[in-house]
Design a protein around this motif. Structure first.
Motif, PDB file in Angstrom:
ATOM      1  N   VAL A 206       0.833  -1.208   0.000  1.00 25.38           N
ATOM      2  CA  VAL A 206       0.000   0.000   0.000  1.00 25.38           C
ATOM      3  C   VAL A 206       0.866   1.255   0.000  1.00 25.38           C
ATOM      4  O   VAL A 206       0.671   2.175  -0.815  1.00 25.38           O
TER       5      VAL A 206
ATOM      6  N   ALA B  75       1.349   3.795  -3.287  1.00 23.49           N
ATOM      7  CA  ALA B  75       0.712   5.097  -3.106  1.00 23.49           C
ATOM      8  C   ALA B  75       1.709   6.254  -3.141  1.00 23.49           C
ATOM      9  O   ALA B  75       1.344   7.358  -3.531  1.00 23.49           O
TER      10      ALA B  75
ATOM     11  N   THR C 193      -1.454  11.206  -2.517  1.00 25.98           N
ATOM     12  CA  THR C 193      -1.049   9.900  -2.003  1.00 25.98           C
ATOM     13  C   THR C 193      -2.048   9.352  -0.988  1.00 25.98           C
ATOM     14  O   THR C 193      -2.183   8.139  -0.852  1.00 25.98           O
ATOM     15  N   VAL C 194      -2.735  10.247  -0.264  1.00 30.20           N
ATOM     16  CA  VAL C 194      -3.656   9.787   0.781  1.00 30.20           C
ATOM     17  C   VAL C 194      -4.888   9.091   0.190  1.00 30.20           C
ATOM     18  O   VAL C 194      -5.165   7.936   0.544  1.00 30.20           O
TER      19      VAL C 194
ATOM     20  N   GLY D 168      -3.795   5.931  -1.316  1.00 30.55           N
ATOM     21  CA  GLY D 168      -3.514   4.917  -0.298  1.00 30.55           C
ATOM     22  C   GLY D 168      -4.777   4.298   0.269  1.00 30.55           C
ATOM     23  O   GLY D 168      -4.818   3.090   0.546  1.00 30.55           O
ATOM     24  N   VAL D 169      -5.827   5.098   0.442  1.00 24.28           N
ATOM     25  CA  VAL D 169      -7.105   4.566   0.928  1.00 24.28           C
ATOM     26  C   VAL D 169      -7.669   3.554  -0.069  1.00 24.28           C
ATOM     27  O   VAL D 169      -8.140   2.472   0.316  1.00 24.28           O
TER      28      VAL D 169
ATOM     29  N   SER E  72      -5.644   0.414   0.118  1.00 29.67           N
ATOM     30  CA  SER E  72      -5.895  -0.284   1.382  1.00 29.67           C
ATOM     31  C   SER E  72      -7.201  -1.069   1.336  1.00 29.67           C
ATOM     32  O   SER E  72      -7.259  -2.221   1.786  1.00 29.67           O
TER      33      SER E  72
ATOM     34  N   SER F   4      -3.452  -2.109   7.285  1.00 31.87           N
ATOM     35  CA  SER F   4      -3.938  -1.248   6.205  1.00 31.87           C
ATOM     36  C   SER F   4      -4.099   0.186   6.690  1.00 31.87           C
ATOM     37  O   SER F   4      -3.705   1.145   6.010  1.00 31.87           O
ATOM     38  N   LEU F   5      -4.670   0.346   7.882  1.00 30.35           N
ATOM     39  CA  LEU F   5      -4.867   1.680   8.452  1.00 30.35           C
ATOM     40  C   LEU F   5      -3.529   2.355   8.742  1.00 30.35           C
ATOM     41  O   LEU F   5      -3.373   3.572   8.526  1.00 30.35           O
TER      42      LEU F   5
ATOM     43  N   VAL G 240      -2.179   4.085   5.656  1.00 25.26           N
ATOM     44  CA  VAL G 240      -2.835   5.354   5.357  1.00 25.26           C
ATOM     45  C   VAL G 240      -2.349   6.451   6.307  1.00 25.26           C
ATOM     46  O   VAL G 240      -2.106   7.592   5.899  1.00 25.26           O
TER      47      VAL G 240
ATOM     48  N   LEU H 264       0.954   7.810   5.187  1.00 23.04           N
ATOM     49  CA  LEU H 264       0.855   8.654   3.996  1.00 23.04           C
ATOM     50  C   LEU H 264       0.455  10.090   4.339  1.00 23.04           C
ATOM     51  O   LEU H 264       0.722  11.009   3.554  1.00 23.04           O
TER      52      LEU H 264
END
Length: 540
Positions: free
Chosen positions: A58, A62, A89-90, A93-94, A97, A127-128, A131, A134
């Protein structure tokens, strides 16, 4: 910033990053040795292979392309447009994820809940954490472009220490929590890492120090995404370069983490074997992670600042070209000698290292053979890191796009070789496939560097040549230490082990003496740039 100043700051960044990586590896290896006594190797395998792969995938997909594009060029730019690009990127990334989290939960094999409890929570937490990390990307790029060495050292050190402290406490007090332990520690790590950058810039921006340095950003709100009146939202040159790197980043991630993908998606090894492989793999890649990677990252910044992408070498400043060629030659020589030392000495001391670190669980079976193969792989990693560092820093957009096709073919070939070699040789097949892949990438980068300097008087690839005397010393040292291992290691008692170490120490001293005698220019470069302040005469 003038190119000599950039080189001075870059070597400081590389040195600090190397020391930081040594610190990280020491903590990580100590933590692994400690946790092996409290949790099962199945949990270690699941965390270090599958969940870490989710997190790294991820984060890499990202941000890697954005980093490479935004680190190029001068620090004097329209930072509002750069920040707008980096904040993408945020959401990216979500998206990654959510998609990869679904794959990890619904597509891949779910581990047995009795041996590996709380798997679903682990997937969500890792995963969190990706994010969360990022969210600090604009701050990281701003710090990296301006070579804020201390900030990186403090932020990463503090986050790793806090992660390790929490892991140790939870492992001792609540070992039955399973993946809860490593998931909470991972969330703490990324949160502290991002907070360090945010808190630093909250205090730095607008301060007298920032004003004195004429820092291009004056307040925190300038880093947030915003519209530029009567102008484009982003710098489209950076955006197009990002897209080129993005297409490449997916392929590079497969090549970098290929064996983990094969283990995760094709189930060629069970979770216990994955745990053993990962521990041996981490031990084998120790030097690559704490030394070669900081050099590659730091000197990518140097080459990207000094060289002009897509511009003929004759049309660039010749002083900068001369300095870049000399630095490249000496970097190649430096990593080559480090890699050769690890290859020759690693063969005879692999079994002893594994026995001291993990006992018979690691030193018996395929562990020593795996680490010996990795010693050769480290040599290839060393050369590839520097050659690709220069290549990616100097390629124009069209060349990056063309290289994407090479990476595509390499990715497919690597995955196929990993699968078949693993069925043939077990976990050693992963190392053999990586060696082949790295050899192809080195060949491509060396060819590019040769063409880049072909019409100039500079020949930086001479850094890959060493003197016959040094080759002879390496060969003799390898034979002596291998013979010592046969007679003194590793089931003949502690006195025999100490004697084996003493033999290796004497051979190592002889090798260092030969290096000091034959590579005087390199020694002067290391003393000048890594061990003291930069002087222009140092690389003449």
């Amino acid at each position: 910033m003038r190119s000599p100043d950039v080189l001075r700051e870059t070597t400081r960044l590389a040195s600090s990053s190397a020391l930081l990586q040594i610190f990280f590896r020491m903590i990580t290896f100590g933590l692994n040795a400690f946790t092996l006594r409290y949790v099962s190797k199945e949990i270690i395998g699941l965390v270090n292979v599958r969940l870490t792969l989710l997190y790294s995938t991820v984060v890499f997909l990202a941000r890697e392309a954005f980093r490479r594009a935004c680190l190029s060029g001068s620090s004097r730019r329209n930072w509002t447009k750069t920040f707008n690009l980096l904040w993408l990127t945020v959401p990216l990334g979500v998206c990654w994820s959510v998609f990869l989290g679904w794959v990890w939960l619904d597509i891949l094999e779910i581990p047995d809940g009795n041996s590996v409890p709380h798997y679903q929570f682990g997937v969500i937490a890792f995963s969190l954490s990706a994010v969360i990390e990022l969210l600090g990307e604009p701050f990281w790029v701003l710090a990296q472009v301006h070579l804020f060495v201390k900030l990186k050292v403090i932020a990463e050190s503090l986050s790793v220490i806090c992660k390790c402290i929490l892991t140790v406490i939870l492992v001792v007090l609540y070992p039955h929590w399973g993946l809860y332990i490593f998931s909470l520690a991972q969330l703490l790590y990324t949160s502290i890492l991002v907070l360090c950058y945010i808190v630093y810039f909250m205090n730095f921006l607008g301060s007298s120090e920032a004003t004195k340095k004429s820092f291009p950003v004056t307040r925190m709100t300038s880093i947030l995404p915003s519209l530029v009146q009567d102008e484009e939202l982003v710098n489209w040159k950076e955006a197009r370069l990002t897209w080129s790197f993005f297409k490449q980043s997916f392929l590079k991630q497969i090549l970098t983490e290929g064996e983990r993908y094969v283990m995760t998606f094709l189930n060629v090894l069970n979770f216990g074997d994955q745990g053993v492989y990962d521990i041996v793999n981490n031990l084998g890649s120790l030097t690559a992670r704490f030394l070669f990677l900081p050099i590659e990252e730091s000197f990518y910044v140097y080459f990207a600042k000094v060289l002009e992408r897509g511009k003929d070498i004759k049309l660039q400043k010749q002083d900068d070209i001369s300095m870049a060629a000399t630095v490249l030659e000496l970097l190649l020589k430096l990593v080559l000698l480090i890699g050769l030392t690890i290859t020759f000495f690693g063969y005879a001391y692999s079994q002893l290292a594994l026995d001291l670190y993990g006992g018979s669980m690691l030193s018996l079976g395929s562990g020593p053979s795996l680490l010996r193969c990795y010693s050769l792989y480290v040599l290839l990693l060393a050369i590839n890191g520097v050659t690709e560092c220069f290549t990616f820093a100097s390629m124009c957009k069209e060349e990056v796009d063309r290289y994407n096709f090479v990476m595509l073919a390499l990715s497919f070939l690597f995955l196929c070789m990993s699968y078949f070699l693993t069925h043939w040789q077990g976990s050693i097949g992963f190392i053999l496939a990586n060696c082949f892949n790295m050899g192809i990438r080195i060949t491509h980068s060396v060819h590019y560097i040769y063409r880049y300097f072909e019409e100039s008087p500079y020949r930086p690839l001479k850094g890959l040549l060493i003197s016959p005397l040094l080759i002879f010393v390496y060969a003799v040292s390898g034979m002596v230490t291998t013979t010592s291992e046969v007679f003194l290691c590793c089931d003949k008692g502690w006195m025999a082990r100490l004697s084996h170490v003493a033999v290796g120490a004497l051979c190592f001293i002889a090798t260092l003496a030969a290096i000091f005698f034959t590579e005087t220019k390199l020694i002067h470069f290391v003393k000048t740039h890594f061990l003291s302040k930069y002087t222009k005469e140092g690389i003449k």
